[in-house]
Design an enzyme around this catalytic site. Sequence first.
Site: not given
Lengths: 149, 149, 149, 149, 149, 149, 149, 149, 149, 149
Positions: H48, H55
């Site tokens: 992120c 992620d």
Amino acid sequence: MSESEQDRVIGRYGFDEIAANHLEAWPNSYPERDYVTHFEIPEFTCLCPRSGFPDFATIIVDYVPDKQVVELKSLKLYINAYRNRQISHEASTNAILDDLVALLSPRWMRVVGDFTVRGNIKTVITTEYANPEYHGPRPELKRFLPAIG
Amino acid sequence: MSESEQDRVIGRYGFDEIAANHLEAWPNSYPERDYVTHFEIPEFTCLCPRSGFPDFATIIVDYVPDKQVVELKSLKLYINAYRNRQISHEASTNAILDDLVALLSPRWMRVVGDFTVRGNIKTVITTEYANPEYHGPRPELKRFLPAIG
Amino acid sequence: MSESEQDRVIGRYGFDEIAANHLEAWPNSYPERDYVTHFEIPEFTCLCPRSGFPDFATIIVDYVPDKQVVELKSLKLYINAYRNRQISHEASTNAILDDLVALLSPRWMRVVGDFTVRGNIKTVITTEYANPEYHGPRPELKRFLPAIG
Amino acid sequence: MSESEQDRVIGRYGFDEIAANHLEAWPNSYPERDYVTHFEIPEFTCLCPRSGFPDFATIIVDYVPDKQVVELKSLKLYINAYRNRQISHEASTNAILDDLVALLSPRWMRVVGDFTVRGNIKTVITTEYANPEYHGPRPELKRFLPAIG
Amino acid sequence: MSESEQDRVIGRYGFDEIAANHLEAWPNSYPERDYVTHFEIPEFTCLCPRSGFPDFATIIVDYVPDKQVVELKSLKLYINAYRNRQISHEASTNAILDDLVALLSPRWMRVVGDFTVRGNIKTVITTEYANPEYHGPRPELKRFLPAIG
Amino acid sequence: MSESEQDRVIGRYGFDEIAANHLEAWPNSYPERDYVTHFEIPEFTCLCPRSGFPDFATIIVDYVPDKQVVELKSLKLYINAYRNRQISHEASTNAILDDLVALLSPRWMRVVGDFTVRGNIKTVITTEYANPEYHGPRPELKRFLPAIG
Amino acid sequence: MSESEQDRVIGRYGFDEIAANHLEAWPNSYPERDYVTHFEIPEFTCLCPRSGFPDFATIIVDYVPDKQVVELKSLKLYINAYRNRQISHEASTNAILDDLVALLSPRWMRVVGDFTVRGNIKTVITTEYANPEYHGPRPELKRFLPAIG
Amino acid sequence: MSESEQDRVIGRYGFDEIAANHLEAWPNSYPERDYVTHFEIPEFTCLCPRSGFPDFATIIVDYVPDKQVVELKSLKLYINAYRNRQISHEASTNAILDDLVALLSPRWMRVVGDFTVRGNIKTVITTEYANPEYHGPRPELKRFLPAIG
Amino acid sequence: MSESEQDRVIGRYGFDEIAANHLEAWPNSYPERDYVTHFEIPEFTCLCPRSGFPDFATIIVDYVPDKQVVELKSLKLYINAYRNRQISHEASTNAILDDLVALLSPRWMRVVGDFTVRGNIKTVITTEYANPEYHGPRPELKRFLPAIG
Amino acid sequence: MSESEQDRVIGRYGFDEIAANHLEAWPNSYPERDYVTHFEIPEFTCLCPRSGFPDFATIIVDYVPDKQVVELKSLKLYINAYRNRQISHEASTNAILDDLVALLSPRWMRVVGDFTVRGNIKTVITTEYANPEYHGPRPELKRFLPAIG
Ligand SMILES: [Ca+2]
Ligand SMILES: [Ca+2]
Ligand SMILES: [Ca+2]
Ligand SMILES: [Ca+2]
Ligand SMILES: [Ca+2]
Ligand SMILES: [Ca+2]
Ligand SMILES: [Ca+2]
Ligand SMILES: [Ca+2]
Ligand SMILES: [Ca+2]
Ligand SMILES: [Ca+2]
Ligand SMILES: [Ca+2]
Ligand SMILES: [Ca+2]
Ligand SMILES: [Ca+2]
Ligand SMILES: [Ca+2]
Ligand SMILES: [Ca+2]
Ligand SMILES: [Ca+2]
């Protein structure tokens, strides 16, 4: 109800964050393309305007950003804020569309409110906005929900 | 059949509510948009016109309201009222469309009657109304039903 | 094979009903609308024209009736009658279309024969008729079948 | 590896049938209609052209026959013959299309090669032929494959 | 029913193979282990003893072989032979158990007849044999597992 | 079959790796615990001993290692080596058990061969080994679980 | 509600058959075995004892017959007869068990009433009878298995 | 954390291959056809940009090649290289499109980034490129992802 | 790779939180009961000890707490910390068990590492700890259940 | 947020019913049997004790009543009352068990709290009570079964 000591040491910052939140827009890094962002937000809850009993839904947003995109944390807190509002299925779905269109001026947006069964009836509201000059993709909603039964 | 004392203390208000019900319309709060309301009503039952044996269906309604929306509780009771009627698959599905169009004058409406198997054959009836001046969304019926087998 | 006495007391009325059956048409109660009737008939079986070994299929019929609808019991018995016929996948699917079109003169009709695997290959035949003057709905076949594997 | 005596009594007729096979065409009994035949062939395997390691796929064929249909047993043996060929995903899918178009001169045909994961990537190739004068149905591929995960 | 010339050139060898078939046993190559063989046979059909109308089932066999295993082609033809017999759900399931136990003298065997719905009721018959001296695995009936993905 | 130039530049190292492979054991880093390793190998293929036609299966191995664990790449190549062998369902499943038990001397091991349908019959073979002194877990065969969602 | 002429020609024999029905027992052809019969009856409906509103359930019966089995048509009509009774979830499930045990004196029986959601709560009632001398199988409740494919 | 000796003998060639990789193009063997290649890459992970937390996504690419196709191993390593980059959902999906379009000059390409839930919201980004002169197939994205819940 | 200005404004607090984290225990509010806590953690990733290439897994933990429960945020950060470690499937699953047992001294605990496919083989590791004096529930591993519907 | 006049006419009786509610017990009509009642309550929500942010769960209750059963409407309102409480996953699940055991003195009861993902971790709490003298069924937790079809 019995409760342990530990569970009484409660925090309140979530309440504060939800109360202070405003939907926030960020610049779109790829404004030259008509790309689609799809959100699924399965933990929407509000209160029935007639009774005050809770309602539950999955909110699904599809949009083609223009100059701005919505900031995700502010969207989450915005959704959290419906928890204590009394609002109908039609009104909440349309209000989410209104609020996001007002914030983002997107090229195209669709909001779906996929509510759980009440009185043996399941309701799904679909509402849509398009800038009249927009001619790009408007993807069909593929995945409304699992089948009954 | 054995039955406990408790189960003999029966109430009748459901019968009364179903008998007294009339489909009711409410004002549409968002008449400026062509939004779609989708209902799934899985607990429809009626009686076969030829034999009197029970039939079962899921009724699915999609519509774009104009000035009015249907009130959900009156819709539930309207559906309940088919329980003791002898009516064919085609007739019940088309009658629901007729009754809701007469009540609401919607921009567009589709009713599906998704009946369970009879004589090894499953039947699904789909019937539709559109105001000739309407040119908005007519969403495809995505989710007819789970596959056989 | 061992068999109980009870199972020897056999009845034959099913054979007689299948042999005597003719596809039967009834008046369409809603001829003013282009509504769609969808049938799924999962228990079709016939015999392979080359070998005589059994074949199995689900037959799916969609049609828009004009003046007449097919009577369901006669349709079931008509399907039962394929059990002892030697007929190919293409021929049975097209023959069902021919026979129902000849009976009903529908506005539009589609028949699908969704056969089980033979020689590691699954076959699905889709065939369609339309009255040239018909311009109503021709719903896509949503639900061909569950995925292999 | 331990092996029983029984399993040593092996037969070879499958090898011979695959080696001797030619794709075979039969007359189309319903040339007056644009009907669609859909095949799913889940047991395709070939060898990677770069390494020789095995690849696996489901081959899906949809076509609208003109004067001829493909004979199923010859199609199965044709598919079996890829087992020992080194050929890429694109080449095998397009080659099956080429070979079936050359045999059948269909009105329309689509071949899909739905391969299993290699190097964490799943590949599906879709390739299509149409006679320029053909204007009938070209059914969307409904059922590409089950979802990942 | 219309039928093409091609479909009239029919073959009969399937009838002959089914009529001439006897369940056949082969030596078990691994008699030193209590291993389980599980069969699923989804294309069972017979005729109702009361009416003559068709019934359909999936037959599931689990067994632990002793000295012999059943030959698969003879099992397929044995199952095919029920197509024209009038026999109840209980009788067919128990008869398959009887016939296979008589042939194989297995250590343990279970046969399940999983029939399709009749009169709105689905029936599944489960019947089991065990050699009194057998103390090995008797796996619970559950579908083993779908392939990965 | 048409083929591009590119696809003719083929490599052979996969053949060589499969031919040269031997199942390999590595030390078990956690011999003090009776932990279970579960493998699913969906791309098994071999040849039918009677005909030479291809067979396909998912092989599932569960075992509790003692001093050694199997090296994964050597297991993959070992499975690849069945591609050109003519071997029955029972023989291949039991041979994999024999070979892995000979290599690893595990505390407990079960091998399942879950074969695709042949002659309308699906076959699953389950075979098991246990060291007589082992009293730890022997997990029932069930797919562990899909990921969340 | 609009209704066609055709649908007014109604028959009553279903009412008569349901009213005249008595659960009927037939001799068990395989009393020497403890085999299990499993029924699923998805079209159960009755009326709530407190309100008179409809309730819906799937009734599942598993039993090991002794001298008698239940006749299927009389079981279907027996289930149909609950349509106009006001009875609780617990009472209907236990009453079905009582009535079938009284009729059949089975070795073992379990009845499950799997009711649809009411007031956001789904209820499933499971009740069981066993002859004290019975020591055979009492299969856990699990859906047998989907067909192959 | 306890760790065995074996696990300390680590290799680094994966790091080197990822670092040295460049997306590679190969000639398209079937440039005369507008065929579609579909990739699913379920093991995408990045970091992120705001927090550095991981992620996860499935990347789905569909394209119609012109003169060149992407080499699969270089695509896998290119995807691996995102593991340590801090990049938003929109930026990674659009960057993959940019990089593949720059490499291949395809006729048409679509990239989907189907990310896992963050802050109770699931995000899917869909972005597309087309050569203005291209008029061939642009297959709808059928299978966005499995449904929530 | 092209990247927008916005995405260059990156934050690092996630790195810091992961680096500074220690698994944390909290008092168990219900020590008088043997209740089971089940965790599913679908976003585990680490690096292959042999190559450095990424591995992915769902980690599933079931345990019966004694005096302490694990704090959820510290568990999430502990799992995040595997992202840059080179560790085998067996070692990571057993290490998670070791670390949680050392922290919590639970009555019983089971850890499952359900890894994605590598080299066509899917691996699932299951490892378990029990206090010798514990005699409470050790629930079989099965996905609890999907929500209603 | 825009809102229509209609949605401002709100009712409050739901709040009042939830506030005034007490869990209510009714006599068990079948105390002579150890039957099991299973509830699934998918619309549980409460607030995180640390932050005040919402949590969501499905609550599943299984119990064998002794002299009393719980009244369903009072159970629904009891569950509704958690909406504004700050309580942990363990505490809410155990508190529901405590409250229902105090009310009903059941022979056996199990409560499961199946919570949605937080911080990438899904949590399911299972807690159980048994009267020491109870020796009847304690059904394993598994979803009973989907309806036929
Ligand atoms: Ca951006
Ligand atoms: Ca269901
Ligand atoms: Ca409104
Ligand atoms: Ca009619
Ligand atoms: Ca699958
Ligand atoms: Ca033909
Ligand atoms: Ca999944
Ligand atoms: Ca053998
Ligand atoms: Ca190790
Ligand atoms: Ca009998
Ligand atoms: Ca299946
Ligand atoms: Ca190529
Ligand atoms: Ca679900
Ligand atoms: Ca606590
Ligand atoms: Ca009662
Ligand atoms: Ca199904």
